[in-house]
Write a protein that holds these residues in place. Structure first.
Motif, PDB file in Angstrom:
ATOM      1  N   ALA A  87      52.696 -63.769 -34.355  1.00 17.97           N
ATOM      2  CA  ALA A  87      51.932 -62.745 -35.075  1.00 17.97           C
ATOM      3  C   ALA A  87      50.544 -63.263 -35.461  1.00 17.97           C
ATOM      4  O   ALA A  87      49.550 -62.534 -35.374  1.00 17.97           O
ATOM      5  CB  ALA A  87      52.701 -62.309 -36.320  1.00 17.97           C
ATOM      6  N   ALA A  88      50.467 -64.527 -35.869  1.00 17.08           N
ATOM      7  CA  ALA A  88      49.179 -65.114 -36.230  1.00 17.08           C
ATOM      8  C   ALA A  88      48.258 -65.219 -35.015  1.00 17.08           C
ATOM      9  O   ALA A  88      47.047 -64.978 -35.110  1.00 17.08           O
ATOM     10  CB  ALA A  88      49.391 -66.487 -36.859  1.00 17.08           C
ATOM     11  N   LEU A  89      48.816 -65.564 -33.859  1.00 15.50           N
ATOM     12  CA  LEU A  89      48.021 -65.638 -32.636  1.00 15.50           C
ATOM     13  C   LEU A  89      47.482 -64.262 -32.258  1.00 15.50           C
ATOM     14  O   LEU A  89      46.321 -64.129 -31.849  1.00 15.50           O
ATOM     15  CB  LEU A  89      48.864 -66.209 -31.495  1.00 15.50           C
ATOM     16  CG  LEU A  89      49.208 -67.703 -31.578  1.00 15.50           C
ATOM     17  CD1 LEU A  89      50.238 -68.080 -30.529  1.00 15.50           C
ATOM     18  CD2 LEU A  89      47.953 -68.557 -31.412  1.00 15.50           C
ATOM     19  N   LYS A 281      41.379 -69.010 -37.746  1.00 17.42           N
ATOM     20  CA  LYS A 281      42.181 -69.460 -38.877  1.00 17.42           C
ATOM     21  C   LYS A 281      43.544 -68.799 -38.785  1.00 17.42           C
ATOM     22  O   LYS A 281      43.668 -67.586 -38.924  1.00 17.42           O
ATOM     23  CB  LYS A 281      41.507 -69.109 -40.205  1.00 17.42           C
ATOM     24  CG  LYS A 281      42.287 -69.607 -41.419  1.00 17.42           C
ATOM     25  CD  LYS A 281      41.604 -69.220 -42.717  1.00 17.42           C
ATOM     26  CE  LYS A 281      42.422 -69.719 -43.916  1.00 17.42           C
ATOM     27  NZ  LYS A 281      41.810 -69.304 -45.200  1.00 17.42           N
ATOM     28  N   LEU A 282      44.551 -69.601 -38.525  1.00 18.11           N
ATOM     29  CA  LEU A 282      45.902 -69.070 -38.361  1.00 18.11           C
ATOM     30  C   LEU A 282      46.658 -69.162 -39.680  1.00 18.11           C
ATOM     31  O   LEU A 282      46.765 -70.240 -40.273  1.00 18.11           O
ATOM     32  CB  LEU A 282      46.655 -69.850 -37.278  1.00 18.11           C
ATOM     33  CG  LEU A 282      46.075 -69.815 -35.860  1.00 18.11           C
ATOM     34  CD1 LEU A 282      46.949 -70.635 -34.920  1.00 18.11           C
ATOM     35  CD2 LEU A 282      45.949 -68.392 -35.360  1.00 18.11           C
ATOM     36  N   GLU A 283      47.181 -68.028 -40.112  1.00 22.36           N
ATOM     37  CA  GLU A 283      47.995 -67.998 -41.317  1.00 22.36           C
ATOM     38  C   GLU A 283      49.375 -67.450 -40.991  1.00 22.36           C
ATOM     39  O   GLU A 283      49.496 -66.417 -40.313  1.00 22.36           O
ATOM     40  CB  GLU A 283      47.351 -67.129 -42.401  1.00 22.36           C
ATOM     41  CG  GLU A 283      46.170 -67.781 -43.100  1.00 22.36           C
ATOM     42  CD  GLU A 283      45.754 -67.016 -44.337  1.00 22.36           C
ATOM     43  OE1 GLU A 283      45.313 -67.654 -45.311  1.00 22.36           O
ATOM     44  OE2 GLU A 283      45.892 -65.771 -44.328  1.00 22.36           O
ATOM     45  N   VAL A 288      49.145 -69.239 -46.557  1.00 24.19           N
ATOM     46  CA  VAL A 288      49.898 -70.330 -45.913  1.00 24.19           C
ATOM     47  C   VAL A 288      49.314 -70.562 -44.520  1.00 24.19           C
ATOM     48  O   VAL A 288      49.453 -69.728 -43.622  1.00 24.19           O
ATOM     49  CB  VAL A 288      51.405 -70.014 -45.812  1.00 24.19           C
ATOM     50  CG1 VAL A 288      52.127 -71.144 -45.072  1.00 24.19           C
ATOM     51  CG2 VAL A 288      51.993 -69.813 -47.196  1.00 24.19           C
ATOM     52  N   GLU A 289      48.632 -71.685 -44.340  1.00 23.11           N
ATOM     53  CA  GLU A 289      47.956 -71.978 -43.086  1.00 23.11           C
ATOM     54  C   GLU A 289      48.904 -72.639 -42.091  1.00 23.11           C
ATOM     55  O   GLU A 289      49.751 -73.460 -42.451  1.00 23.11           O
ATOM     56  CB  GLU A 289      46.766 -72.903 -43.346  1.00 23.11           C
ATOM     57  CG  GLU A 289      45.933 -73.193 -42.101  1.00 23.11           C
ATOM     58  CD  GLU A 289      44.780 -74.135 -42.373  1.00 23.11           C
ATOM     59  OE1 GLU A 289      44.129 -74.585 -41.414  1.00 23.11           O
ATOM     60  OE2 GLU A 289      44.533 -74.437 -43.579  1.00 23.11           O
ATOM     61  N   ILE A 290      48.740 -72.247 -40.820  1.00 25.95           N
ATOM     62  CA  ILE A 290      49.458 -72.904 -39.717  1.00 25.95           C
ATOM     63  C   ILE A 290      48.538 -73.965 -39.142  1.00 25.95           C
ATOM     64  O   ILE A 290      47.430 -73.661 -38.671  1.00 25.95           O
ATOM     65  CB  ILE A 290      49.853 -71.905 -38.619  1.00 25.95           C
ATOM     66  CG1 ILE A 290      50.787 -70.827 -39.179  1.00 25.95           C
ATOM     67  CG2 ILE A 290      50.532 -72.633 -37.459  1.00 25.95           C
ATOM     68  CD1 ILE A 290      51.108 -69.730 -38.178  1.00 25.95           C
ATOM     69  N   ARG A 291      48.973 -75.203 -39.196  1.00 22.51           N
ATOM     70  CA  ARG A 291      48.180 -76.302 -38.649  1.00 22.51           C
ATOM     71  C   ARG A 291      48.752 -76.729 -37.302  1.00 22.51           C
ATOM     72  O   ARG A 291      49.959 -76.970 -37.184  1.00 22.51           O
ATOM     73  CB  ARG A 291      48.165 -77.479 -39.620  1.00 22.51           C
ATOM     74  CG  ARG A 291      47.398 -77.170 -40.908  1.00 22.51           C
ATOM     75  CD  ARG A 291      47.344 -78.362 -41.836  1.00 22.51           C
ATOM     76  NE  ARG A 291      46.508 -78.093 -43.014  1.00 22.51           N
ATOM     77  CZ  ARG A 291      46.355 -78.930 -44.018  1.00 22.51           C
ATOM     78  NH1 ARG A 291      46.981 -80.108 -43.999  1.00 22.51           N
ATOM     79  NH2 ARG A 291      45.582 -78.614 -45.040  1.00 22.51           N
ATOM     80  N   ILE A 292      47.880 -76.808 -36.317  1.00 30.28           N
ATOM     81  CA  ILE A 292      48.289 -77.180 -34.960  1.00 30.28           C
ATOM     82  C   ILE A 292      47.868 -78.613 -34.695  1.00 30.28           C
ATOM     83  O   ILE A 292      46.680 -78.949 -34.768  1.00 30.28           O
ATOM     84  CB  ILE A 292      47.653 -76.237 -33.922  1.00 30.28           C
ATOM     85  CG1 ILE A 292      48.080 -74.781 -34.195  1.00 30.28           C
ATOM     86  CG2 ILE A 292      48.049 -76.644 -32.507  1.00 30.28           C
ATOM     87  CD1 ILE A 292      47.392 -73.777 -33.307  1.00 30.28           C
ATOM     88  N   GLY A 293      48.832 -79.454 -34.388  1.00 33.92           N
ATOM     89  CA  GLY A 293      48.536 -80.855 -34.118  1.00 33.92           C
ATOM     90  C   GLY A 293      48.057 -81.072 -32.695  1.00 33.92           C
ATOM     91  O   GLY A 293      47.894 -80.135 -31.909  1.00 33.92           O
ATOM     92  N   ALA A 294      47.842 -82.329 -32.356  1.00 33.21           N
ATOM     93  CA  ALA A 294      47.446 -82.697 -30.994  1.00 33.21           C
ATOM     94  C   ALA A 294      48.656 -82.631 -30.072  1.00 33.21           C
ATOM     95  O   ALA A 294      49.807 -82.683 -30.510  1.00 33.21           O
ATOM     96  CB  ALA A 294      46.852 -84.102 -30.988  1.00 33.21           C
TER      97      ALA A 294
END
Length: 760
Positions: A87-89, A281-283, A288-294
């Motif tokens: 949904a955030a995407l 900015k993905l929430e 509540v933020e979605i953090r995408i790692g490497a």
């Protein structure tokens, strides 16, 4: 030390993650209506354990909708993450990219004409990149779940002009299949195209269709769109650009190859993830933020367990004294497994070919039988021994039967002449070598010389090995490799055993059943018929043996056929190896589709009927189509020139265990690619069904890999286990033969030829 990167970026949540969600009883219609009405403010998922709909407020100020509410800490409730991330995407890409699908989220690349450039092309003809974002999980030691975003890239052809616009440009559309646009349930998605029929005539701007979908015998040219499959797309570009088309298409293809190669694909994925980390900015929910790692690599603590599996060990004599992990070397050094018992040593071979190609076929047959000692690769001659010496045979009796044309009727007539000669002289043909052409693949049923000839000869228990004229015309430097494959398949078809696969010593009696499929249809729009092939392999005396009976049935009947095949195979092996009812038995199923209750029911019926008391089973779905890509950062590429093939490609035998129920296995790696333009080797996803009672995923993955090296169809490894590959081939061959008039399926079901690998 290995250095792999997976196209998997772990995600995490930050912020105030404790929220309230709503719940209500599940219904399919209710879930659909909720998603339609509250798409912008809530995310919904079905919870299986209590069959409820969970609604999660994601927009600022939104409240739970369900009558009952629960407090949830999203940082711990990872089961909600896939829906929240999707949904955030969607929110991030709306207005920025054309969105093709919402699950998995798929978007098109920039509208700057993509990969296809020419000033004479209308702007609505494009070749663009697309990016697919999927949420996946893997599990580490102790069951710790890692949720991440899996990203992969592809290219798409787009023709956004209508058939009316094509006609205005002078592009003929008679004979072309056309589509109609339909809006999707989610108005954020681009309209979906559906194939509706083939154009047979045009009357006053209206297209008249045949092979059409219901209700679409005609459609206005202004409402129809041409399909954009590769051949149709290239053909339309060809009409528009004429002689200039080929260089333009070649340039676009070269650009696509660079994107599909390891470095290009990895760069696209990292750029897409960089965009999501930065500009978007993905929430998950408000605040509540979605953090995408490497992307994870082998040095990261979140990278799953990895191993490189050893090559399968092949056995070349009944005493198991002669073994090798390279089939070609083993055959040359030791000869075939059954060289002391194979009969007859002197084969009678009928050669069926077109009269105008007889000289070329004659030279090919001589090379095939006697070898090519003057053709070398490096310092080695790959086919110096030839079919006769490699398999310890005597010089065969060979006769030619020619056809005046390439028609199926003439091929059948030549086959009948061969049969008549054998009847008159009182002998039997052991093998027919049949010259065919690539063009024959386009013909169906009785018009296909390959299937028409095969139908005649298989009914007389005569093995058939076809060879394309295009293969015969290869240079000796390339032909010797094809000869290796043809000679191996031929020996197996005449009943020979080139080698056996060594089986690890276990307490349990083991049977491995492969289910493959082939779909046939007389039209693009009409109904399709799927056939299922069943192959059975069992362990005995330290080797895996192929059952002498295979089966193929329509999809709707395959549950009963599976039961019959299982019962027959177990009864046969039980008697042969003197099983007791209390012995441990393991049944492993390699499947072309996710298993359902159908398979479990067939197994239960078999076990009950045979009185087996100690049985475990595993259902393994072999899924070549999956979103995962593995990059081997230590692979610079193979080959002497540029570009090199397989740059960043993993090697065959890599096994990445994603958890207790999923594994990635590379059956065909960088070395198995033929050329640089083949792109990246892809891993297969092996998925173990939750109802399986044998659950050693490492054992099952290693076993599947070993079976990919046990093919008698080619000396190179197969891209799938033979249990799947053979089953696919059986289904495909019998589906083709079924269209030939007077074909009798009982020829392979009950005849002697059915006890050989006639389908290779």
């Amino acid at each position: 030390m290995s250095n792999y990167t997976l196209n998997f970026a772990p995600i995490s949540l930050s912020g105030k993650t404790t929220i309230f969600v709503g719940t209500q009883p599940y219904s399919k219609e209710g879930l659909h209506e909720l998603r339609q009405q509250y798409r912008n403010s809530h995310v919904f998922r079905r919870r299986g354990m209590d069959d409820t709909i969970v609604d999660i407020p994601v927009a600022a100020g939104a409240e739970p909708l369900g009558n009952l509410q629960e407090e949830v800490d999203l940082s711990q409730a990872k089961e909600h993450w896939p829906q929240l991330l999707s949904a955030a995407l969607m929110r991030a890409f709306v207005g920025a990219r054309d969105i093709v699908s919402d699950y998995p989220v798929t978007v098109l690349g920039s509208t700057m004409r993509g990969l296809l450039f020419h000033r004479d092309l209308p702007p609505w003809i494009e070749r663009r990149t697309s990016l697919q974002f999927d949420t996946r999980s893997h599990y580490l030691a102790g069951g710790r779940r890692v949720v991440g975003l899996v990203c992969e890239s592809r290219t798409r052809n787009l023709i956004n002009g209508t058939c009316a616009q094509l006609l205005e440009l002078g592009v003929p559309i008679l004979g072309r299949y056309v589509q109609v646009e339909r809006g999707q349930n989610d108005n954020r998605l681009v309209p979906r195209r559906t194939l509706i029929g083939r154009v047979t005539a045009i009357e006053d701007g209206v297209l008249i269709l045949d092979d059409h979908a219901d209700g679409y015998d005609r459609i206005a040219a202004t409402e129809a769109f041409p399909e954009s499959r590769a051949e149709a797309f290239d053909d339309i570009v060809g009409f528009l650009l004429g002689a200039k088309a080929r260089p333009v298409l070649d340039e676009a293809e070269n650009a696509a190859r660079q994107l599909h190669a390891g470095p290009g694909r990895k760069r696209q994925i990292e750029e897409a993830l960089g965009f999501l980390r930065g500009k978007a900015k993905l929430e998950a929910v408000a605040g509540v933020e979605i953090r995408i790692g490497a992307l994870i690599s082998t040095s990261d603590r979140d990278f799953p367990q990895t191993e490189t599996m050893p090559k399968p060990v092949l056995v070349f004599d009944p005493s198991s004294a002669r073994k090798d992990d390279w089939s070609e070397r083993g055959l040359k050094a030791s000869g075939p497994y059954d060289q002391r018992t194979f009969s007859p040593k002197k084969l009678n071979i009928a050669v069926i070919c077109q009269a105008k190609h007889e000289g070329q076929v004659d030279r090919f047959v001589a090379k095939f039988l006697d070898g090519m000692p003057d053709s070398v690769s490096g310092k080695k001659s790959r086919y110096s021994d030839g079919f006769i010496r490699r398999f310890n045979l005597e010089k065969p009796s060979v006769a030619f039967f020619t056809t005046p044309t390439a028609s199926a009727n003439d091929y059948v007539h030549a086959s009948h002449k061969a049969l008549q000669q054998a009847a008159d002289e009182g002998f039997k043909w052991n093998l027919a070598l049949v010259q065919v052409e690539e063009e024959f693949k386009k013909y169906d049923g009785e018009d296909n010389p390959y299937y028409a000839t095969k139908a005649v000869l298989l009914k007389r228990d005569i093995a058939v090995q076809s060879v394309r004229l295009e293969t015969m015309g290869l240079s000796d430097a390339n032909l010797m490799y094809a000869m290796n494959h043809v000679s191996l398949a031929t020996y197996a078809k005449v009943g020979g055993i080139p080698w056996l696969l060594a089986a690890k010593q276990t307490v349990a009696h083991e049977l491995v059943i492969g289910l493959g499929s082939h779909t046939v249809s007389g039209s693009r729009i009409g109904s399709h018929k799927r056939f299922v092939g069943i192959t059975t392999v069992f362990s005995s005396d330290g080797s895996y043996l192929l059952s002498d009976k295979t089966a193929v049935v329509p999809f709707e009947k395959y549950a009963d056929a599976l039961y019959d095949t299982l019962k027959r195979a177990i009864t046969q092996v039980r008697k042969q190896d003197n099983w007791r009812s209390t012995d441990k038995v393991r049944l492993v199923f390699h499947m072309f589709k996710p298993p359902k209750d159908t398979e479990a029911g067939a197994v239960k019926r078999t076990v009950d009927d045979l009185g087996l008391e100690n049985v475990t089973f595993a259902f393994v779905h072999i899924a070549p189509s999956n979103p995962y890509i593995v990059f081997d950062n230590a692979q610079p590429g193979l080959g002497y020139g540029d570009p090199k093939k397989g740059v960043l490609g993993p090697s065959r035998g890599l096994h990445i265990k994603l958890g207790d129920y999923e594994s990635l296995v590379v059956f065909s790696g960088a070395s198995e690619l033929k050329q640089a333009s083949d792109g990246m080797p892809r891993p297969c996803l092996l998925k173990l069904h939750r109802h399986s009672t044998f659950k050693d995923m490492t054992y099952l993955s290693r076993q599947a890999f070993e079976f990919s090296g046990h093919s008698w169809r080619m000396l190179a490894p197969e891209p799938f286990p033979i249990t799947i590959r053979y089953s696919d081939l059986i289904a495909e061959r019998l589906a083709g033969l079924a269209d030939v008039p007077n074909w009798d399926a009982e020829a392979v079901q009950f005849g002697q030829i059915g006890r050989t690998l006639w389908f290779l």
